[in-house]
Design an enzyme around this catalytic site. Structure first.
Site, PDB file in Angstrom:
ATOM      1  N   CYS A 158      38.974  39.646  51.417  1.00 57.57           N
ATOM      2  CA  CYS A 158      38.681  38.247  51.732  1.00 57.57           C
ATOM      3  C   CYS A 158      39.066  37.314  50.586  1.00 57.57           C
ATOM      4  O   CYS A 158      39.198  36.115  50.775  1.00 57.57           O
ATOM      5  CB  CYS A 158      37.230  38.074  52.128  1.00 57.57           C
ATOM      6  N   GLY A 199       8.161  34.450  51.844  1.00 57.52           N
ATOM      7  CA  GLY A 199       9.238  33.474  51.666  1.00 57.52           C
ATOM      8  C   GLY A 199      10.561  34.212  51.646  1.00 57.52           C
ATOM      9  O   GLY A 199      10.603  35.438  51.562  1.00 57.52           O
ATOM     10  N   LYS A 200      11.638  33.419  51.707  1.00 60.11           N
ATOM     11  CA  LYS A 200      12.960  34.021  51.779  1.00 60.11           C
ATOM     12  C   LYS A 200      13.261  34.822  50.504  1.00 60.11           C
ATOM     13  O   LYS A 200      13.689  35.961  50.548  1.00 60.11           O
ATOM     14  CB  LYS A 200      13.987  32.900  51.926  1.00 60.11           C
ATOM     15  N   GLN A 253      38.219  48.964  47.692  1.00 64.10           N
ATOM     16  CA  GLN A 253      39.248  48.331  48.524  1.00 64.10           C
ATOM     17  C   GLN A 253      40.639  48.772  48.099  1.00 64.10           C
ATOM     18  O   GLN A 253      41.504  49.024  48.943  1.00 64.10           O
ATOM     19  CB  GLN A 253      39.107  46.808  48.447  1.00 64.10           C
ATOM     20  N   HIS A 257      48.612  43.689  36.264  1.00 62.07           N
ATOM     21  CA  HIS A 257      47.840  42.973  37.280  1.00 62.07           C
ATOM     22  C   HIS A 257      47.043  43.950  38.152  1.00 62.07           C
ATOM     23  O   HIS A 257      45.855  43.753  38.397  1.00 62.07           O
ATOM     24  CB  HIS A 257      48.767  42.120  38.142  1.00 62.07           C
TER      25      HIS A 257
END
Lengths: 276, 421
Positions: free
Chosen positions: B50, B191-192, B120, B99
């Site tokens: 992504c 709570g979250k 990946q 790279h």
């Protein structure tokens, strides 16, 4: 005691002491192979020196200054290996190895003296001396664990994690090392004191109970007894018991080295012939 | 060896461009066969996540690879590349190797040191190998990139410090308790943030989870989700001493837990430590609780500070990681380059040795009958002359490896010694 072996052991301990630094500074969980092999060689040479002295004396060489200190250094290094393999904390090396180096250096600088006193050859004495040294080894580890605990606790309380936060073990690991070495140390110390009393009552006349070293040892033992009981009852944990462990080890050092200069009976430090 | 890489990533292109250029995993194999079936391309690899799309190829030595890759991208996406030109970056030869090593080490990731990228790269190279797109020098580079990525993870802390608030709480808990296996987590207020932290702690092995909330129903729901136990709100102080970790996020307008209550709880639990994570604003836990021995209180700002410090720590570690990448790149280049000159060295040695043996044979008659020892000496002498002569050119060849004009140097030396393909 063979001085050449001891000096070589000292050199290897020195190399190991320096080579622990890069791993510890970068917070790596493993030591470099240079540090490990130097330490192994140092330990082997230290052991060889002890072995040769033992063969010469036909018993464990723990009753003159050189052998006692190098036996101490040997035990501490061995304990470091065990603790390192168990907990993988390179910082243990930074805290322990300078001490090993110093002990070995003092041992190497103090030539061994021939034993003149026949009273020093009892079996009780061997058990006494080696139990004391094993006890001191355990209590030294307790001291190291307490220092690591305080450093990490300080980081956690400050809420600004810095250098030590990433490099020192969790409080739990320091605590476990602390508990185990404390129990081991205290048991050995107790055995050492008991056998020492048995031996002294047979070998010495007069009021040996008032010998400064014996009094100091009892005082030290008492500190650790309190420490052990408060810790396992849960009354003192954490910071407080860490401070007491440090205090206790200062007392150990004073007893082991300092008081020897004042003691007439335990004069094995200044000279052994002064005894009788 | 003629490596080329074209790519876009989160730094050079916005998400619209990245999604336009994305090559989904399902279509990766066909894209790779398309790429490698093109004239002049020997090997290919496509890395499409992504945050990045990269096309890497090993072209034939004489081929001009850039137009080939451009055409492939344009054909594959049925588009004109011109509008995307500014987003593309290109690497060639050594810089491709470097790279790839940096990418596999997560030094080029959006979140420095994140662990997914290594998997990946592994996945992409496995697919390329299956379709036969990898198998030569590029394959070697990619395999080594995985090894470099693993080395960086092993030898540096670039991926180890927690950089989210919830993970920072778990990390701190580990610094206090070591293993979280037999620990009890007490969640105050559903709570979250507290839910997230509790989830992390549960997945790190925390044994039991207690949940309380002003409305008991909500506590029950959450407790069920964690397979924990719901506690009535007025029972907080009855269970406080059982908790090793307390996560608090109630909507209470003032402090809910005070020093005296914690002191009592600590006494009951024989001074085993308690770690308070206070994510509520306004805060639920009196900050002076932190002054107690064996109690540790972190509020939301404190956790933020830990995260900041950890980010800096990762950046410092990244410098070490870059050094590892540099070393490994040089090693790889030397290996690839020495492979390039190896056939020439072998050919020259072989040719000179044939000459030597022929001459030895020719002079055999003139030398008369020689004792085996003398024969050995003559043989040794000629060999040693040969080696002395070869020393210069071979050194030159080896140092040419990796040189920009190595093609010319190799050709010249071949010509001088009369070895041609």
């Amino acid at each position: 005691m063979h001085p050449v072996f001891l000096w070589c052991a000292l050199a290897f301990y020195g190399v190991a002491m320096v080579w622990v630094l890069p791993s510890a500074a970068r917070g790596r969980p493993t030591l470099t192979s240079i540090a490990l092999s130097a330490l192994t060689l140092g330990l082997a040479l230290n052991g060889a020196a002890l072995m040769m002295a033992a063969l010469r004396l036909h018993r464990l060489p723990v009753i003159d200054v050189q052998s006692a200190l190098s036996f101490f250094a040997f035990n501490v290094t061995l304990a470091f290996f065990l603790a390192y393999h168990r907990y993988h904390v390179t910082w243990l090396g930074v805290l322990i190895l300078p001490f090993v180096f110093a002990m070995t250096l003092i041992a190497a600088l103090n030539p061994s003296r021939p034993l003149v006193s026949t009273t020093l050859r009892g079996g009780w004495l061997i058990v006494h001396s080696s139990a004391m040294i094993l006890g001191y080894t355990g209590l030294f580890l307790t001291f190291v664990a307490a220092v690591m605990y305080l450093m990490q606790e300080g980081e956690l309380k400050s809420k600004h994690p810095r250098f030590f936060y990433n490099r020192l073990p969790s409080l739990e690991v320091s605590d476990r090392l602390y508990d185990r070495s404390l129990v081991f140390g205290l048991i050995c110390l107790s055995v050492g004191i008991l056998t020492g009393c048995v031996w002294a009552s047979r070998a010495w006349q007069g009021t040996w109970e008032l010998d400064p070293k014996i009094l100091a040892t009892l005082f030290t033992w008492f500190i650790y007894l309190i420490l052990c009981s408060t810790r396992f009852s849960g009354a003192w944990r954490g910071r407080r018991s860490a401070y007491v462990a440090i205090l206790g080890f200062v007392a150990v050092m004073v007893t082991f080295l300092g008081v020897s200069f004042l003691s007439s009976q335990h004069g094995f430090f200044p000279t052994i012939s002064r005894m009788h | 060896m003629n490596f080329i890489l074209a790519g876009i990533n989160h730094r050079t292109a916005p998400v619209e461009v990245r999604e336009r250029m994305n090559i989904s995993e399902a279509r990766l194999a066909s894209a790779l066969s398309d790429l490698t079936s093109r004239e002049g391309i020997e090997e290919g690899l496509i890395l499409s996540t992504c945050n990045r799309v990269e096309v890497i190829a090993n072209a034939e030595p004489a081929a001009d690879a850039e137009p080939l890759i451009r055409r492939f991208l344009a054909d594959y996406h049925h588009c004109n590349l011109a509008p995307y030109e500014n987003h593309l970056y290109w690497h060639r030869q050594e810089s491709v190797v470097e790279h790839l090593f940096r990418v596999a080490s997560s030094l080029d990731s959006m979140i420095l040191g994140e662990p997914q990228i290594l998997g990946q790269v592994k996945q992409a190279s496995a697919i390329a190998r299956e379709t036969g797109a990898l198998g030569g020098e590029l394959n070697e580079v990619v395999s080594h990139a995985l090894a470099v990525g693993r080395r960086v993870r092993r030898e540096t802390a670039v991926g180890s410090a927690a950089i989210s608030v919830a993970y920072a709480a778990v990390e701190l808990a580990r610094k206090i308790f070591g293993s979280l296996e037999d620990k009890t987590v007490f969640v105050l207020g559903a709570g979250k943030m507290s839910e997230l932290a509790a989830r992390h702690l549960a997945s790190s092995g925390a044994r039991s989870i207690l949940v309380t909330n002003r409305t008991y129903e909500r506590a029950r729901e959450l407790a069920e989700a964690f397979q924990g136990e719901a506690i009535r709100f007025d029972q907080i102080f009855h269970v406080l001493d059982k908790a090793d970790i307390v996560i608090s996020s109630t909507g209470s307008p003032h402090f809910l837990i005070h020093k005296e209550q914690v002191e009592r709880a600590l006494a009951t639990r024989k001074n085993r430590p308690i770690f308070f994570v206070d994510v509520a604003v306004p805060r639920d836990i009196d900050p002076t609780v932190n002054d107690l021995d064996n109690a540790f209180v972190y509020d939301i700002d404190d956790l933020g500070q830990v995260v900041d410090a950890n980010k800096k720590q990762r950046e410092r570690e990244a410098a070490w990681a870059e050094e590892i990448v540099r070393q490994e790149t040089q090693k790889m280049m030397r290996r690839l380059a020495s492979r390039e000159v190896a056939p020439t060295i072998v050919a020259i040695e072989k040719r000179l040795n044939v000459i030597r043996e022929k001459e030895m044979e020719r002079f055999r008659g003139r030398l008369g009958a020689l004792a085996p020892a003398e024969l050995d000496a003559v043989d040794g002498l000629t060999r040693s002359i040969l080696n002395k002569i070869l020393h210069g050119p071979i050194t030159e060849l080896k140092s040419a490896a990796g040189h920009a004009e190595r093609g010319t140097i190799i050709q010249t030396i071949r010509k001088i010694f009369g070895v041609t393909e």
